[in-house]
Design a protein around this motif. Sequence first.
Motif, PDB file in Angstrom:
ATOM      1  N   ILE B 327      24.121  20.786  55.867  1.00 34.37           N
ATOM      2  CA  ILE B 327      23.241  19.644  56.125  1.00 34.37           C
ATOM      3  C   ILE B 327      23.676  18.434  55.299  1.00 34.37           C
ATOM      4  N   ALA B 330      26.341  16.935  57.190  1.00 34.84           N
ATOM      5  CA  ALA B 330      25.792  16.242  58.351  1.00 34.84           C
ATOM      6  C   ALA B 330      25.209  14.890  57.932  1.00 34.84           C
ATOM      7  N   ARG B 331      24.516  14.921  56.789  1.00 32.17           N
ATOM      8  CA  ARG B 331      23.818  13.723  56.296  1.00 32.17           C
ATOM      9  C   ARG B 331      24.806  12.607  55.988  1.00 32.17           C
ATOM     10  N   ARG B 332      25.965  12.960  55.445  1.00 34.85           N
ATOM     11  CA  ARG B 332      26.919  11.919  55.032  1.00 34.85           C
ATOM     12  C   ARG B 332      27.967  11.637  56.102  1.00 34.85           C
ATOM     13  N   CYS B 333      27.818  12.245  57.263  1.00 35.58           N
ATOM     14  CA  CYS B 333      28.785  12.020  58.326  1.00 35.58           C
ATOM     15  C   CYS B 333      28.616  10.610  58.874  1.00 35.58           C
ATOM     16  N   SER B 334      29.734   9.971  59.195  1.00 34.74           N
ATOM     17  CA  SER B 334      29.668   8.560  59.562  1.00 34.74           C
ATOM     18  C   SER B 334      29.420   8.359  61.048  1.00 34.74           C
ATOM     19  N   ASN B 335      29.433   9.389  61.841  1.00 31.79           N
ATOM     20  CA  ASN B 335      29.100   9.163  63.243  1.00 31.79           C
ATOM     21  C   ASN B 335      28.180  10.245  63.781  1.00 31.79           C
ATOM     22  N   LEU B 336      27.458   9.859  64.806  1.00 33.66           N
ATOM     23  CA  LEU B 336      26.405  10.704  65.346  1.00 33.66           C
ATOM     24  C   LEU B 336      26.949  12.009  65.921  1.00 33.66           C
ATOM     25  N   MET B 339      27.621  14.430  63.170  1.00 39.24           N
ATOM     26  CA  MET B 339      26.371  14.883  62.588  1.00 39.24           C
ATOM     27  C   MET B 339      25.692  15.914  63.490  1.00 39.24           C
ATOM     28  N   CYS B 343      24.589  19.765  62.903  1.00 31.58           N
ATOM     29  CA  CYS B 343      23.192  20.160  63.098  1.00 31.58           C
ATOM     30  C   CYS B 343      23.090  21.301  64.121  1.00 31.58           C
TER      31      CYS B 343
END
Lengths: 717, 405
Positions: B327, B330-336, B339, B343
């Motif tokens: 997580i 996922a939180r620090r990922c730069s694109n949706l 992320m 998730c």
Amino acid sequence: MVTAIIATILTIAIIAAVALLVYMLVRRRSQGEFIKKSDVEHINTLNIGNDKSLRRRGPQGAHSHIRVNASEANMAKPSDKMSSRFGVFGIAISAVFGVLVAKAWSMQLLESERYASASENNLYTSMSIPASRGRIFDRNGVPLVKNRFIQTVLADSEVADDKRTVKRLSTVLGVPESVIAQRIKDESAGAQSKRTVASDVRLRDVAYISEHSDAFPGVSIEEIAEREYPYGALAAHALGYTRAATEEDVEEANDGRSIELTDVIGKSGLEYYYDDVLAGDKGTRRMMVDASGNIVCIVDEISSTQGSDIITTIDAHAQFVTDELLAQTVAPFGDIGTGKGVSACVVALDVTDGSVVVMSSYPTFDPSSLDDSNIWELYMKDESHAPFVNRAINGQYAPASTFKAFTSMAGLNYGYATYGSTWTCTGEWDGFGSGDVQRCWDNYGHGTLDLHDGIVNSCDVVFYEIAKAFFDHGPDGSGELSQTALQEYLSKFRFGETTGIDLAGEYSGLIPTPEWKAKQWRNVPSEAIWRGGDYSNMIIGQGDVLVTPLQLACAYGAIATGDIMRPHLLKEIHNSVGDVVFEAQPEVVASLDVDEDHLAYVRRALHDMIPAHEDLASHFVEYNLDAAAKSGTAEHTDKKDDAWFAAYAPFDDPKYVAVCIVEQGGGGSDIAGPIVAKVLGTLLGEQVEPGAGLGYINGSSGNSIAIEFTGNTRRQD
Amino acid sequence: MPLPEIDSMTSAQAAGAYNSNKKPPKFFQVVFWPLAVACILLVGYGLLICWSATDTDPKYSFMRQLLGVALGLVVMALMWAYDYRKLSDMYIVMLVVSVVLILSPHLPVIGVTRSGATSWINVGMQIQPGEFAKITIILFCAGVLSKYGGRLDDLGEYVKVIGLMLIPFVCIMTQPDLGTGLVYLFISATTLFMAGAKVRYMVLTLLVLVVGIVFIFVIDEFLKYTTEDGTTEYHLLKQYQRARLFVFMNQDNASSDAESYNLRQAMIAIGSGGLFGKGIGSSTQSSLGFLPEAPTDFIFCVLAEELGFVGVVFLLALYGCLIGFSIFIARRCSNLFGMLIVCGIVGMWLFQILENIGMCIGLMPITGIPLPFVSYGSSFMIVNFAALGLIGSVYSHASKVGKGI
């Protein structure tokens, strides 16, 4: 159960509620923050989220924006917008882990004991270890019943349908498949119990089956203690036999004795009567098993205690001689009918203590042959003449002239016969004037004779006269006596009641009374009347009188000693370590309440009876016996006479009494007399080494040839 | 034993992939070490339990499990090195691949039907393509949802997305395999939620689902028929599925049928473990056969029996780290897209952990869902490593180092 469901639902509801609450809070806060964000970022997100034209172009269009977005505004992460959702996600994750840990905690710490005991229940099983039965010895320590440990292959009944397993068993054991299938289907040991496929199996085959148990589903191997009878049918009726317990046996087990279906229990004779003593105490074995019930290892074991040994009063040597003699008499060529009579029985007692030294009954059975179901079928047929019946206690016969020893004393007692009385026998008698002439066995008549000679010659007319006296003084005559005066006197010798021997199911015989007769013939009133003929029949031991050979032996023993002894077969009990834990004591049931003079008079007459008959006397001389005896020949209208003989010896110092009956054998002196002489001769003769000269007695063949019956031949008492 | 095709295929690809990397990134920087350590511990722990559970049972081979881990490592390395962003446009391809995978057991020659489910294919070794489809479904969901840029508040679009997401579920129900189907649904729901779908719509969907289930039961009552052996059989929810459901609902009722026997033995195994357990290799419930399917579906019981509550907490702590660090990525990922991939993977693991452990402890109905990194079975082991590879790819390609590739 309901609480578990409610608890689960509640937990889920609480988690959902908390998650929702947190989401609401976070969203409100992030909406507040949202406006404060920098313009660039604000526009960017608005572009993506709200640009309707973009959205109408569909996902592809939006995608290109993300790319631009990602490269241009590196620090603006998509998750920033989703922080509240991440919060909810995090809470949901925590809730899942929390619930799992909580449930594991409750199961493994709070309820651990309950589950641990359930796990043990799965794991451990106990099995009782059968105790080997006690052995049975004769009075001198000769083993009559021993134990033998054999390897037995057992199978569940379902295995019969499993062709592959049957085939494998056939290959390993070398028995045809059809035989194996038939043995498994055999229900003689009980429908529920395991079926014996093969007993006394070679150890090599046992090892093979054990090692490949997967290939033999439903098959098990047990070491079984089997009863061994070194002398076959010797004293079979007294010893009895054992069988696997049936469901009824399990239900009817005595208190303190637990019987399981796999147990072997006594079914007749001493094996049955002293089953509790012989059975011993079972051990227990606690084992670890796997899910399929296979034993993984043995945890602990309490070994079984062997049953106590029984020392019987039987004299193996005399018993062997008698058993062989009866077989020779009745079935010298194997089948009944090839000799004399259809069945025979000898009982010999030690008159001093009531111990049974010989108890022999023919036809007989070999207890070691009973696993064969054919034997049962054979012995259940009429022509086998019931080999399982112990005629000593379950054979009821008219005692005939052997009864005169007792009825003569009744006559003396009431004064209807005195030492000086004389009667004249013409061979026929019609004292009641009924026109129904009764005959003496000697149709030519005995002439004039007194009571002594009447006993010695067994003159029926003498006794008819005494019977008439009872009738004349009874209610139909002068009325001094009741109708049961004779019966009451006979009851001093305990006829009509069981002797109390330590065997089950003993019969009591019958002394007819007017009351009994009325009941017996209640549907035929003309026959229900007590008549003079009932006296004259009873007094010569005919008519409705019935005795067992054992009763007669006890009564003759009482004539010899003046005491009625309780007959018994148990001498001593030795426990598993060999200590004597019980020793039978002589038990006087009753002392004869009779005139000593009368007793001496009858003894003298019985003593004189043997020399008066030349052929008979030669047998007693042969064994150098000084005996007192009485013969008897019971007449039947439709079959041959039963031969009776009763004797005790030595005359001066009585030691043994022996009684013999050969059913449909003919004359008592001719047929039964020599047998009694030989039995008494063996008992009183030279003592042999215990166990010496014993051989194997075979069970009877189960077949018979019909005995010729050509009407009433002239009776010879 | 000939090497499985899958083995040679992936090795060849692995070699190609490494060769094409002209400037390999520095190893220490592309790896997120806390996650890596957690995973190493988790895989080691799982192998230990799996070894203990398979040791006594000749039906299972521990070497096969090790092979699964080895293959998994190769697949993970490939995924790690591959720039996941290249896949963001390919959601239709992913959907098609998923459907092909899920339906492949229906193929005539290679398809295998076992205990009523057509879930396996035989390509030298038996594999469960439905497991591999989890990865493509994650990629598909993330791909579709990332197009909406974090806001899915148009009902029409929402329904369209839901419709697409239901396709794999419908396909898996033809096998049928409800357990795996539920995993697909949970992946979809997680990504949907994290992609910013309107909560009101999702609640509505849930309501429709509940009504739908009730409707299935009602319809089944009309459709039920009597089989040749006189038992009643239903069309939509089979008897065994009902049985599982009902056992779960009255688990304390002493009942002798197989389903409640399994549950009772599972709970006995766990409960009898106590605080410290009976020791590795000393379980009686599984090694003596009381617990069926011990190395696969009920491996948690083996762990709980042998290592007790302490072992359970340790496992859950490792899972917690795995999910927590994921997580974080996922939180620090730069694109949706990235992320949502992470998730989706977290959703998959979370559901599998909840369902597998939950069924063992009597909180969830019994379904055949394996426990990530622990249960015996190489297909799912490879899937888990592939998922790790994807997370690694998301991490490394979003970081400064990754940007250079």
